[in-house]
Design a protein around this motif. Structure first.
Motif, PDB file in Angstrom:
ATOM      1  N   ALA A  40       0.711  -0.931   0.160  1.00 14.95           N
ATOM      2  CA  ALA A  40       0.005   0.063  -0.061  1.00 14.95           C
ATOM      3  C   ALA A  40       0.884   1.315   0.150  1.00 14.95           C
ATOM      4  O   ALA A  40       0.442   2.377  -0.754  1.00 14.95           O
ATOM      5  N   ALA A  41       2.092   1.204   0.443  1.00 15.85           N
ATOM      6  CA  ALA A  41       2.724   2.227   0.947  1.00 15.85           C
ATOM      7  C   ALA A  41       3.351   2.828  -0.622  1.00 15.85           C
ATOM      8  O   ALA A  41       3.666   3.758  -1.104  1.00 15.85           O
ATOM      9  N   LYS A  43       1.880   2.031  -3.373  1.00 15.46           N
ATOM     10  CA  LYS A  43       0.613   2.649  -4.267  1.00 15.46           C
ATOM     11  C   LYS A  43       0.657   4.132  -3.902  1.00 15.46           C
ATOM     12  O   LYS A  43       0.383   4.834  -4.551  1.00 15.46           O
ATOM     13  N   GLU A  44       0.637   4.235  -2.578  1.00 15.17           N
ATOM     14  CA  GLU A  44       0.475   5.651  -2.063  1.00 15.17           C
ATOM     15  C   GLU A  44       1.773   6.666  -2.518  1.00 15.17           C
ATOM     16  O   GLU A  44       1.340   7.851  -3.054  1.00 15.17           O
ATOM     17  N   LYS A  45       2.874   6.125  -2.895  1.00 12.70           N
ATOM     18  CA  LYS A  45       3.916   6.693  -3.534  1.00 12.70           C
ATOM     19  C   LYS A  45       3.401   7.488  -4.861  1.00 12.70           C
ATOM     20  O   LYS A  45       3.725   8.492  -5.187  1.00 12.70           O
ATOM     21  N   TRP A  47       0.562   7.888  -6.250  1.00 14.23           N
ATOM     22  CA  TRP A  47      -0.560   8.703  -5.923  1.00 14.23           C
ATOM     23  C   TRP A  47      -0.100   9.958  -5.541  1.00 14.23           C
ATOM     24  O   TRP A  47      -0.384  11.023  -6.089  1.00 14.23           O
ATOM     25  N   ASN A  48       0.942  10.232  -4.622  1.00 17.06           N
ATOM     26  CA  ASN A  48       1.799  11.115  -4.292  1.00 17.06           C
ATOM     27  C   ASN A  48       2.356  11.839  -5.475  1.00 17.06           C
ATOM     28  O   ASN A  48       2.457  13.133  -5.663  1.00 17.06           O
ATOM     29  N   ASN A  51      -0.202  13.692  -7.405  1.00 11.51           N
ATOM     30  CA  ASN A  51      -0.703  14.803  -6.799  1.00 11.51           C
ATOM     31  C   ASN A  51       0.182  16.067  -6.806  1.00 11.51           C
ATOM     32  O   ASN A  51      -0.190  17.146  -6.967  1.00 11.51           O
ATOM     33  N   GLN A  96       1.508   1.066   7.747  1.00 10.50           N
ATOM     34  CA  GLN A  96       0.426   1.281   7.012  1.00 10.50           C
ATOM     35  C   GLN A  96       0.017   0.000   6.039  1.00 10.50           C
ATOM     36  O   GLN A  96      -1.312  -0.477   5.727  1.00 10.50           O
ATOM     37  N   ASP A  97       1.209  -0.695   5.789  1.00 13.28           N
ATOM     38  CA  ASP A  97       0.808  -2.246   5.096  1.00 13.28           C
ATOM     39  C   ASP A  97      -0.009  -2.797   6.047  1.00 13.28           C
ATOM     40  O   ASP A  97      -0.800  -3.675   5.374  1.00 13.28           O
ATOM     41  N   GLU A 100      -3.528  -1.760   5.929  1.00 16.83           N
ATOM     42  CA  GLU A 100      -4.200  -2.153   4.624  1.00 16.83           C
ATOM     43  C   GLU A 100      -4.630  -3.541   4.683  1.00 16.83           C
ATOM     44  O   GLU A 100      -5.675  -4.006   4.241  1.00 16.83           O
TER      45      GLU A 100
END
Length: 123
Positions: A40-41, A43-45, A47-48, A51, A96-97, A100
């Motif tokens: 998940a981390a 995936k978040e990178k 999206w960041n 952004n 976070q993982d 998730e």
């Protein structure tokens, strides 16, 4: 400038993070980015990074479908004094993982209860 050029930073990051089954295609003025992240981390990178390019998500010219790999290596029973960070350090994964992987049990990552059986994702 093509959409692939505009979002090159995202696709390069996806390559660096070794997103599995990465597919990038441009169709009807929309860039489609698909793949599977190891965590998940990661995936978040991604999206960041998106952004930073489009902070208000107004362009509407990217569709990202990044899944998170479903890898669970073991189960852990929460003990008194545990936190997701503490558990994560032991297993070499981020809190976070773990969060998730256990959203079906955990509603607030700051409040976990002794006795809960948590799935620990692979590192």
């Amino acid at each position: 400038m093509s959409l692939q050029d505009k979002y090159r930073e995202i696709t390069n990051l996806a390559d660096e993070l070794q997103i599995a089954n990465l597919q990038v295609r441009e169709q009807d003025n929309v860039l489609y980015i698909d793949g599977t992240a190891k965590s998940a981390a990661d995936k978040e990178k991604i999206w960041n990074a998106y952004n930073k390019i489009d902070p208000d998500f107004r362009s509407a010219d990217v569709v990202m479908n990044i899944e998170v790999e479903e890898g669970v290596s073991r189960e852990y029973t929460v003990e008194v004094g545990d936190s997701l960070s503490k558990i994560g350090k032991v297993y070499g994964v981020s809190w976070q993982d773990i969060y998730e992987a256990n959203k079906d049990i955990i509603t607030n990552p700051d409040l976990i209860q002794p006795g809960w059986k948590l799935k620990i994702p692979t590192a």
